[in-house]
Design a protein around this motif. Structure first.
Motif, PDB file in Angstrom:
ATOM      1  N   GLU A 155       0.819  -1.216   0.000  1.00  0.00           N
ATOM      2  CA  GLU A 155       0.000   0.000   0.000  1.00  0.00           C
ATOM      3  C   GLU A 155       0.854   1.268   0.000  1.00  0.00           C
ATOM      4  O   GLU A 155       0.508   2.280   0.608  1.00  0.00           O
ATOM      5  N   LEU A 156       1.975   1.183  -0.702  1.00  0.00           N
ATOM      6  CA  LEU A 156       2.793   2.375  -0.915  1.00  0.00           C
ATOM      7  C   LEU A 156       2.354   3.101  -2.184  1.00  0.00           C
ATOM      8  O   LEU A 156       2.475   4.324  -2.277  1.00  0.00           O
ATOM      9  N   VAL A 157       1.869   2.344  -3.155  1.00  0.00           N
ATOM     10  CA  VAL A 157       1.323   2.924  -4.389  1.00  0.00           C
ATOM     11  C   VAL A 157       0.003   2.236  -4.706  1.00  0.00           C
ATOM     12  O   VAL A 157      -0.273   1.131  -4.220  1.00  0.00           O
ATOM     13  N   PHE A 158      -0.801   2.912  -5.513  1.00  0.00           N
ATOM     14  CA  PHE A 158      -2.073   2.353  -5.976  1.00  0.00           C
ATOM     15  C   PHE A 158      -2.119   2.435  -7.497  1.00  0.00           C
ATOM     16  O   PHE A 158      -1.609   3.392  -8.096  1.00  0.00           O
ATOM     17  N   GLN A 159      -2.746   1.439  -8.117  1.00  0.00           N
ATOM     18  CA  GLN A 159      -2.937   1.482  -9.569  1.00  0.00           C
ATOM     19  C   GLN A 159      -4.302   2.079  -9.880  1.00  0.00           C
ATOM     20  O   GLN A 159      -5.300   1.736  -9.248  1.00  0.00           O
ATOM     21  N   ARG A 160      -4.333   2.986 -10.850  1.00  0.00           N
ATOM     22  CA  ARG A 160      -5.591   3.608 -11.251  1.00  0.00           C
ATOM     23  C   ARG A 160      -6.272   2.756 -12.317  1.00  0.00           C
ATOM     24  O   ARG A 160      -5.604   2.117 -13.136  1.00  0.00           O
ATOM     25  N   GLU A 161      -7.584   2.806 -12.295  1.00  0.00           N
ATOM     26  CA  GLU A 161      -8.350   1.992 -13.241  1.00  0.00           C
ATOM     27  C   GLU A 161      -8.111   2.431 -14.680  1.00  0.00           C
ATOM     28  O   GLU A 161      -8.037   1.607 -15.585  1.00  0.00           O
ATOM     29  N   GLN A 162      -7.992   3.738 -14.886  1.00  0.00           N
ATOM     30  CA  GLN A 162      -7.762   4.260 -16.224  1.00  0.00           C
ATOM     31  C   GLN A 162      -6.450   5.026 -16.244  1.00  0.00           C
ATOM     32  O   GLN A 162      -6.025   5.590 -15.237  1.00  0.00           O
ATOM     33  N   SER A 163      -5.815   5.056 -17.403  1.00  0.00           N
ATOM     34  CA  SER A 163      -4.530   5.722 -17.543  1.00  0.00           C
ATOM     35  C   SER A 163      -4.631   6.848 -18.565  1.00  0.00           C
ATOM     36  O   SER A 163      -5.389   6.759 -19.533  1.00  0.00           O
ATOM     37  N   ALA A 164      -3.855   7.899 -18.346  1.00  0.00           N
ATOM     38  CA  ALA A 164      -3.807   9.006 -19.298  1.00  0.00           C
ATOM     39  C   ALA A 164      -3.122   8.599 -20.597  1.00  0.00           C
ATOM     40  O   ALA A 164      -3.310   9.249 -21.627  1.00  0.00           O
ATOM     41  N   PHE A 165      -2.332   7.515 -20.555  1.00  0.00           N
ATOM     42  CA  PHE A 165      -1.629   7.034 -21.741  1.00  0.00           C
ATOM     43  C   PHE A 165      -2.068   5.605 -22.028  1.00  0.00           C
ATOM     44  O   PHE A 165      -2.013   4.735 -21.157  1.00  0.00           O
ATOM     45  N   ALA A 166      -2.458   5.373 -23.269  1.00  0.00           N
ATOM     46  CA  ALA A 166      -3.043   4.084 -23.641  1.00  0.00           C
ATOM     47  C   ALA A 166      -2.056   2.937 -23.500  1.00  0.00           C
ATOM     48  O   ALA A 166      -2.452   1.800 -23.230  1.00  0.00           O
TER      49      ALA A 166
END
Length: 646
Positions: A207-218
C-alpha cells in the motif's frame, strides 16, 4: 464545462478533489467557475487541502453562496485509539502497551498511525494471518519508534528490498502520478532497464502505491503514490546526479507519448527539463505553456510562465528573450498591471530592434498602443498602431497588421469616428481570417459589435456579439467570451431588458474574476451599475460605480474613471446635489482623456443642470470642476463611500 453539464443532465454529480494545495491557479479557477456558472445544479464538490492553499489563494471560494469551509483538527487520543483498534481488529489480543505507543507517537495524525502499523508489520512485531493477526509482545521492547511521519516513511523505505526501492525512487522522479512504461525506461549510467510490473505489484501490496483503473496514456498503466509526503521522502533518497538524468528521460518520454494532448503536459515537461538542468528546453516549454494559457484566458498562469521562462533562459538567446518580454507585457496588460506591462514591453521592443525581429517589434508596439489606449492617451496609442502597421507591411507580418488595424478601430470608436473605425475593424477581421487566427477574429468581431452599439444598431450588434460568443466558446477563449457576454448585456440594457442585461454582466464578472482580466471586470461592474441606475436603485448603482471607479483608477484607466464620473453626476442630480453634479461634469468635460462615450453619458446630467441652474451659475460650477484633479476627486468619492459603508 459542456462535459459537466452533460453529466448533470443525466444524474446528480459528486466531485472529490484531493490535495488542492498542489492545484495550479487554472484548476482552482475552473472549480470556482463550475460553481458560479451552474449554481442550481445537483453538484457537490468536496475538496481536501492543506493550509498552504490559503497561503497562496487566501480568498479562494470566499463569498460564494454554495461555499463552506470545514477545518479538520488533529485526532483526539480517544479517536486515535479507536483508529488503532479498527486497523488492528483482527489481532487476537491488542496489548495496551502497543496501542498507547502508537497513540502517543502519532499525536493525532491518522496517516502516521497507518504507516507506523505497517512498519511494525514489516518489522515482524505484528504478524498478519488469513483470519487472525498476532502481536509478538517479546519484540515490542526492541521497537524504535521514529519521532516523525517522515522518519516512519524513511524507515519503511530503508526496509524495502533493493528492487522495490529502486522502482519507487524512479517513480518519485516522475511525480505523484506515474506510469509503469516510463519508470521501466529510466536508467542511470550503470543501470539496466528493468521489468517493473512485479515490483510495482509488490509495492501495491504494501500500500505504498495504488494502480488507477484508467490511464492518461493508452500504452502504460497509471499509478499514484499513496500520499505526496511519501513521494517527497522517496525523492530525497535519489542521488542528485541520477535525478537530473531521470528528469531528462521523463521529459523525453512525455514528449514522445503525449501526442495531441501535449498542451496538457507543457508545464510538466518544462519542470522536468528545469530539474534536469536543461534550462533552454525548460524555457522553451514554459513559453509554449504561457502561450496556451493566454489563449484560454488564464492570464495569471501565462504571466507566471513567461516570467519563469525569462528567469531560466540562458544568456545569448536575445530573440527569444525579446519575445518573452513582449508576451509577458501582453499578459500584464490584460491583468490591468499597466505600468509593469509598459516596462516589459519597452524592454522587449528595444531588444527586438537590436536583433532586428520586425514581427516582435510590431507585437510590442501594438501592445504598447493598447496600454496607451487604456490610459486615455489615444494620440500615443494611434502613433504606436500606425508604426506597427508600417512594420507589418514592410516585413509581411499579417498578424502585426491585424493587431494594428483592430487597435486603430478601438481608438477611433473612442473618438467617435465611426466610419473609419468600422473600416479598420473589417480590415483586421479580414487579416485575422486569412492567417487562421480565430482568437484574433473574435477581437475584430468585438470591435464591429462595439461600433454597432455606439450607432444604436442593436440588431446588428446582437448579431456580431452572438457570432463572437459562439466562436470564443468553441475555441475556449474565456477573455473573449467575457467581452461578448458584456456586449450582449449592453444590447439588452439598451433594449430595456434589464434582467437579461444583469445576467450577462454577472456572467462576465464571474469569468473575469477567474481570468484576472481587470479591464473587463471593471467594465462589467460599471455596466451593472448602469442597470441599477435605469431601475432607480440608486444605492446599488452608487455601490457598483464606486467599485468600478476603484478598479479603473487602480489600473490607470482614466477614460473608464471619467465615464463613471459622468454617470455619478446623474445620481447626484437625482439626490438633489446639483453643485456636486456640476463639479463632476466639469472634470469630465475638460479632461484630455475623456472619450465620446463619457461625453454622451454626461449629457443627461448636463441637460438637467441647465434646467435647474442659471447659465452663469452652471458655467461657474463647471469651471470649478475643470480645475479639480481627477485622482483627488476619485479619492474623495471612494473615501466617502467607505465611510458610509462603515
Amino acid at each position: 464545462m459542456q462535459y459537466v453539464r452533460g453529466m448533470l443532465a443525466r444524474q446528480p454529480l459528486l466531485m472529490l478533489l484531493e490535495d488542492l494545495q498542489w492545484a495550479d491557479d487554472s484548476s482552482l479557477d475552473l472549480v470556482a467557475h463550475l460553481v458560479s456558472e451552474i449554481p442550481n445544479a445537483a453538484l457537490l464538490i468536496v475538496g481536501a487541502a492543506r493550509p498552504a492553499l490559503f497561503e497562496r489563494r487566501p480568498n479562494w471560494g470566499e463569498g460564494q453562496e454554495a461555499y463552506s469551509l470545514l477545518e479538520l483538527k488533529a485526532l483526539s487520543k480517544r479517536a486515535t485509539r479507536s483508529l488503532v483498534e479498527e486497523i488492528l481488529q483482527k489481532a487476537a489480543e491488542l496489548p495496551e502497551a502497543l496501542r498507547e505507543l502508537i497513540v502517543e507517537a502519532a499525536e493525532g495524525n491518522p496517516y502516521y498511525v497507518e504507516e507506523l502499523i505497517k512498519m511494525l508489520i514489516e518489522d515482524g512485531v505484528i504478524e498478519r494471518g488469513e483470519s487472525q493477526w498476532q502481536v509478538r509482545v517479546e519484540r515490542l521492547a526492541e521497537v524504535r519508534v521514529p519521532p516523525t511521519l517522515t522518519a516512519v516513511l524513511q524507515a519503511r523505505l530503508d526496509a524495502l528490498p533493493q528492487g522495490e526501492k529502486a522502482v519507487l525512487q524512479r517513480a518519485s522522479v516522475v511525480g505523484r502520478q506515474f506510469w509503469d512504461s516510463v519508470v521501466g525506461e529510466l536508467a542511470g549510467d550503470a543501470e539496466e532497464v528493468i521489468e517493473v510490473g512485479p515490483l510495482l505489484g509488490a509495492l501495491r501490496e504494501r500500500e505504498l502505491v495504488f494502480q488507477r483503473e484508467q490511464s492518461a496514456f493508452a500504452d502504460a498503466r497509471e499509478y499514484t503514490f499513496k500520499h505526496n509526503i511519501l513521494r517527497d521522502v522517496t525523492y530525497e533518497t535519489v542521488l542528485r546526479k541520477l535525478r537530473r538524468r531521470y528528469h531528462a528521460q521523463v521529459a523525453g518520454w512525455l514528449e514522445a507519448h503525449a501526442g495531441e494532448r501535449l498542451g496538457e503536459y507543457l508545464r510538466v515537461i518544462a519542470r522536468h527539463y528545469e530539474l534536469a538542468a536543461e534550462a533552454l528546453k525548460a524555457a522553451q516549454y514554459l513559453q509554449r505553456a504561457g502561450d496556451e494559457a493566454y489563449k484560454v484566458g488564464s492570464l495569471g498562469d501565462a504571466r507566471d510562465c513567461f516570467h519563469h521562462a525569462l528567469e531560466l533562459l540562458p544568456a545569448g538567446y536575445e530573440a527569444q528573450r525579446a519575445t518573452l518580454l513582449v508576451r509577458m507585457g501582453e499578459a500584464l496588460d490584460r491583468l490591468g498591471e499597466l505600468s509593469a506591462a509598459e516596462e516589459r514591453l519597452e524592454q522587449g521592443l528595444s531588444l527586438a530592434e537590436r536583433v532586428a525581429d520586425r514581427a516582435v517589434e510590431a507585437a510590442a508596439l501594438a501592445a504598447l498602443g493598447h496600454v496607451a489606449y487604456m490610459r486615455g492617451s489615444c494620440d500615443v496609442g494611434e502613433r504606436h498602431a500606425r508604426t506597427c502597421l508600417e512594420l507589418g507591411r514592410e516585413c509581411g507580418d499579417m498578424r502585426g497588421q491585424a493587431q494594428a488595424a483592430v487597435l486603430l478601430s478601438m481608438i477611433l470608436i473612442r473618438r467617435g469616428e465611426g466610419d473609419q473605425a468600422e473600416r479598420w475593424a473589417e480590415e483586421g477581421l479580414s487579416l485575422y481570417d486569412r492567417i487562421g487566427d480565430r482568437q484574433g477574429v473574435g477581437t475584430a468581431l468585438n470591435c464591429l459589435g462595439m461600433m454597432s452599439l455606439v450607432r444604436w444598431d442593436l440588431d446588428r450588434a446582437a448579431q456580431y456579439c452572438h457570432e463572437n460568443l459562439a466562436l470564443c466558446e468553441e475555441i475556449g477563449d474565456r477573455v473573449g467570451t467575457s467581452r461578448a457576454l458584456n456586449d450582449l448585456g449592453e444590447v439588452a440594457r439598451k433594449q430595456g431588458d434589464y434582467g437579461q442585461a444583469r445576467a450577462c454582466y454577472e456572467r462576465t464578472l464571474a469569468i473575469s474574476s477567474e481570468t484576472g482580466n481587470a479591464e473587463m471586470h471593471a467594465i462589467a461592474v460599471i455596466n451593472l451599475g448602469m442597470v441599477y441606475l435605469a431601475q432607480v436603485e440608486d444605492g446599488e448603482a452608487w455601490r457598483c460605480l464606486c467599485q468600478g471607479l476603484r478598479e479603473s483608477i487602480a489600473m490607470q484607466a482614466k477614460p473608464l474613471a471619467l465615464y463613471v464620473l459622468a454617470v455619478m453626476a446623474q445620481l447626484c442630480v437625482r439626490a438633489g446635489e446639483p453643485q456636486r453634479a456640476g463639479e463632476l461634469l466639469g472634470v469630465v468635460l475638460h479632461h484630455p482623456s475623456t472619450d465620446s462615450e463619457a461625453l454622451e453619458e454626461a449629457q443627461p446630467a448636463l441637460e438637467a443642470l441647465r434646467e435647474a441652474m442659471p447659465p452663469e451659475e452652471l458655467e461657474a460650477v463647471l469651471a470649478r470642476g475643470a480645475e479639480l484633479d481627477l485622482e483627488q476627486v476619485v479619492g474623495e468619492i471612494l473615501a466617502g463611500n467607505e465611510t458610509s459603508d462603515a
